[in-house]
Design a protein around this motif. Structure first.
Motif, PDB file in Angstrom:
ATOM      1  N   ILE A 141       0.876  -1.171   0.000  1.00  0.00           N
ATOM      2  CA  ILE A 141       0.000   0.000   0.000  1.00  0.00           C
ATOM      3  C   ILE A 141       0.915   1.223   0.000  1.00  0.00           C
ATOM      4  N   TYR A 142       0.738   2.080  -0.993  1.00  0.00           N
ATOM      5  CA  TYR A 142       1.628   3.227  -1.169  1.00  0.00           C
ATOM      6  C   TYR A 142       0.848   4.526  -1.029  1.00  0.00           C
ATOM      7  N   TRP A 143       1.522   5.529  -0.481  1.00  0.00           N
ATOM      8  CA  TRP A 143       0.920   6.829  -0.211  1.00  0.00           C
ATOM      9  C   TRP A 143       1.813   7.909  -0.783  1.00  0.00           C
ATOM     10  N   LEU A 144       1.195   8.949  -1.312  1.00  0.00           N
ATOM     11  CA  LEU A 144       1.910  10.145  -1.749  1.00  0.00           C
ATOM     12  C   LEU A 144       1.219  11.320  -1.084  1.00  0.00           C
ATOM     13  N   THR A 145       1.944  12.111  -0.310  1.00  0.00           N
ATOM     14  CA  THR A 145       1.315  13.224   0.409  1.00  0.00           C
ATOM     15  C   THR A 145       1.351  14.490  -0.443  1.00  0.00           C
ATOM     16  N   GLU A 146       0.479  15.440  -0.089  1.00  0.00           N
ATOM     17  CA  GLU A 146       0.559  16.758  -0.701  1.00  0.00           C
ATOM     18  C   GLU A 146       1.849  17.425  -0.239  1.00  0.00           C
ATOM     19  N   GLY A 147       2.459  18.193  -1.101  1.00  0.00           N
ATOM     20  CA  GLY A 147       3.673  18.898  -0.723  1.00  0.00           C
ATOM     21  C   GLY A 147       3.360  20.303  -0.265  1.00  0.00           C
ATOM     22  N   ARG A 148       4.205  21.237  -0.647  1.00  0.00           N
ATOM     23  CA  ARG A 148       4.016  22.644  -0.248  1.00  0.00           C
ATOM     24  C   ARG A 148       2.730  23.207  -0.827  1.00  0.00           C
ATOM     25  N   PHE A 149       2.375  22.806  -2.057  1.00  0.00           N
ATOM     26  CA  PHE A 149       1.122  23.259  -2.675  1.00  0.00           C
ATOM     27  C   PHE A 149       0.037  22.239  -2.333  1.00  0.00           C
ATOM     28  N   GLN A 150      -0.970  22.654  -1.595  1.00  0.00           N
ATOM     29  CA  GLN A 150      -1.939  21.717  -1.032  1.00  0.00           C
ATOM     30  C   GLN A 150      -3.067  21.340  -1.985  1.00  0.00           C
ATOM     31  N   ALA A 151      -3.316  22.082  -3.042  1.00  0.00           N
ATOM     32  CA  ALA A 151      -4.510  21.837  -3.863  1.00  0.00           C
ATOM     33  C   ALA A 151      -4.181  21.419  -5.295  1.00  0.00           C
ATOM     34  N   ASN A 152      -3.047  20.748  -5.482  1.00  0.00           N
ATOM     35  CA  ASN A 152      -2.682  20.375  -6.854  1.00  0.00           C
ATOM     36  C   ASN A 152      -2.819  18.886  -7.132  1.00  0.00           C
ATOM     37  N   ASN A 153      -3.554  18.159  -6.281  1.00  0.00           N
ATOM     38  CA  ASN A 153      -3.808  16.736  -6.479  1.00  0.00           C
ATOM     39  C   ASN A 153      -2.530  15.911  -6.588  1.00  0.00           C
ATOM     40  N   THR A 154      -1.521  16.275  -5.822  1.00  0.00           N
ATOM     41  CA  THR A 154      -0.310  15.446  -5.773  1.00  0.00           C
ATOM     42  C   THR A 154      -0.519  14.244  -4.861  1.00  0.00           C
ATOM     43  N   ALA A 177      -0.273   2.328  -8.642  1.00  0.00           N
ATOM     44  CA  ALA A 177      -1.431   3.084  -9.129  1.00  0.00           C
ATOM     45  C   ALA A 177      -2.015   3.872  -7.965  1.00  0.00           C
ATOM     46  N   LEU A 178      -2.243   5.179  -8.155  1.00  0.00           N
ATOM     47  CA  LEU A 178      -2.689   6.047  -7.072  1.00  0.00           C
ATOM     48  C   LEU A 178      -4.013   6.720  -7.421  1.00  0.00           C
ATOM     49  N   GLY A 215      -2.136  11.091  -2.727  1.00  0.00           N
ATOM     50  CA  GLY A 215      -3.049  10.007  -3.051  1.00  0.00           C
ATOM     51  C   GLY A 215      -2.635   8.725  -2.361  1.00  0.00           C
ATOM     52  N   VAL A 216      -3.441   7.701  -2.556  1.00  0.00           N
ATOM     53  CA  VAL A 216      -3.152   6.384  -1.986  1.00  0.00           C
ATOM     54  C   VAL A 216      -3.500   5.336  -3.030  1.00  0.00           C
ATOM     55  N   GLY A 217      -2.775   4.223  -3.000  1.00  0.00           N
ATOM     56  CA  GLY A 217      -3.061   3.170  -3.971  1.00  0.00           C
ATOM     57  C   GLY A 217      -2.280   1.903  -3.688  1.00  0.00           C
ATOM     58  N   LEU A 218      -2.460   0.946  -4.569  1.00  0.00           N
ATOM     59  CA  LEU A 218      -1.786  -0.343  -4.454  1.00  0.00           C
ATOM     60  C   LEU A 218      -0.649  -0.431  -5.455  1.00  0.00           C
ATOM     61  N   GLY A 219       0.341  -1.218  -5.114  1.00  0.00           N
ATOM     62  CA  GLY A 219       1.461  -1.407  -6.020  1.00  0.00           C
ATOM     63  C   GLY A 219       2.072  -2.785  -5.883  1.00  0.00           C
ATOM     64  N   SER A 268     -13.057  12.476 -10.786  1.00  0.00           N
ATOM     65  CA  SER A 268     -11.988  11.943  -9.960  1.00  0.00           C
ATOM     66  C   SER A 268     -10.659  12.053 -10.705  1.00  0.00           C
ATOM     67  N   ALA A 269      -9.582  11.859  -9.978  1.00  0.00           N
ATOM     68  CA  ALA A 269      -8.250  11.946 -10.588  1.00  0.00           C
ATOM     69  C   ALA A 269      -7.385  10.789 -10.086  1.00  0.00           C
ATOM     70  N   SER A 270      -6.479  10.381 -10.921  1.00  0.00           N
ATOM     71  CA  SER A 270      -5.590   9.282 -10.546  1.00  0.00           C
ATOM     72  C   SER A 270      -4.206   9.527 -11.127  1.00  0.00           C
ATOM     73  N   GLY A 271      -3.261   8.768 -10.655  1.00  0.00           N
ATOM     74  CA  GLY A 271      -1.894   8.881 -11.141  1.00  0.00           C
ATOM     75  C   GLY A 271      -1.186   7.552 -11.004  1.00  0.00           C
ATOM     76  N   ALA A 272       0.046   7.522 -11.427  1.00  0.00           N
ATOM     77  CA  ALA A 272       0.843   6.302 -11.327  1.00  0.00           C
ATOM     78  C   ALA A 272       2.286   6.699 -11.087  1.00  0.00           C
ATOM     79  N   GLU A 273       2.997   5.845 -10.383  1.00  0.00           N
ATOM     80  CA  GLU A 273       4.424   6.062 -10.155  1.00  0.00           C
ATOM     81  C   GLU A 273       5.167   4.761 -10.411  1.00  0.00           C
ATOM     82  N   PHE A 274       6.358   4.866 -11.004  1.00  0.00           N
ATOM     83  CA  PHE A 274       7.195   3.700 -11.285  1.00  0.00           C
ATOM     84  C   PHE A 274       8.609   3.951 -10.747  1.00  0.00           C
ATOM     85  N   PRO A 275       8.745   4.042  -9.426  1.00  0.00           N
ATOM     86  CA  PRO A 275      10.082   4.297  -8.878  1.00  0.00           C
ATOM     87  C   PRO A 275      10.949   3.041  -8.895  1.00  0.00           C
ATOM     88  N   TYR A 276      12.238   3.253  -9.120  1.00  0.00           N
ATOM     89  CA  TYR A 276      13.225   2.189  -8.939  1.00  0.00           C
ATOM     90  C   TYR A 276      14.007   2.551  -7.681  1.00  0.00           C
TER      91      TYR A 276
END
Length: 195
Positions: free
Chosen positions: A122-135, A168-169, A137-141, A177-185
């Motif tokens: 279970i992966y989480w991405l928090t909002e950064g300095r800008f709070q309303a830009n939909n950065t 997938a977030l 989210g939470v999702g599975l990976g 709704s909005a979604s995103g994806a991350e592929f970190p190595y």
């Protein structure tokens, strides 16, 4: 006399067999640094980040182990004008929890102990300095691991690991709704204590 000798040989053989099957089994706990790079630009586009991780492992067979990890890295948004996280800072990438099954390639108790692994998290991405830009989210990976442990003693080891993650977030449950994806190595190092 022959029966006593046969009994003694049987006891020795079973004792050795039990010792071999118990090789490198048991619990371990470890921690260390972690760094993320992104092989594919997705939304939000993130720059490389660093952080830390810790894990608990149970090696129930000399070649198979379950592991639960917790990780956190700090990330900054890229300068890409199309990214939701453009020029954002202080974004946290969290894996809580991340569960893996590992297959150790060598039998016995080698000092250099390579492995392959895979798992879910279970992966989480928090909002950064800008709070309303939909950065945020939470999702599975899922993840694929390749690494090794190097035993300094029977109870202390150092390790190094490369992990490719596919996450997938969901970043906004509103309408639309909005979604995103991350592929970190991820590249990780650790020191572990075995007991």
């Amino acid at each position: 006399m022959n029966r006593k000798f046969a009994f003694l040989v049987t006891v020795v053989v079973f004792s050795l067999a039990a010792r071999i099957t118990e090789a490198r089994q048991g619990f371990s706990i470890g921690l260390g640094p972690i760094g993320n790079i992104f092989l594919v630009d997705t939304i939000p586009v993130l720059d490389p980040g660093i952080g830390g991780h810790m894990f608990f492992q149970y090696r129930f067979h000399e070649q198979v182990a379950f592991q639960t990890s917790f990780l956190m890295t700090t990330q900054d948004g890229d300068e890409d004008p199309n990214s939701a996280g453009k020029n954002d800072t202080g974004i946290l990438f969290l894996g809580m929890p991340v569960m893996d099954i590992k297959f150790y390639l060598l039998q016995g108790e080698p000092r250099f102990d390579p492995y392959l692994g895979t798992g879910l998290g279970i992966y989480w991405l928090t909002e950064g300095r800008f709070q309303a830009n939909n950065t945020g989210g939470v999702g599975l990976g899922t993840q694929i691991d390749v690494g090794f442990d190097y035993y300094l003693t029977e109870i202390i080891s150092f390790g190094f690991e490369g992990v490719f993650r596919s996450v997938a977030l969901i970043t906004d449950l509103g309408t639309p709704s909005a979604s995103g994806a991350e592929f970190p190595y991820s590249l990780t190092g650790n020191v572990a204590f075995h007991f």
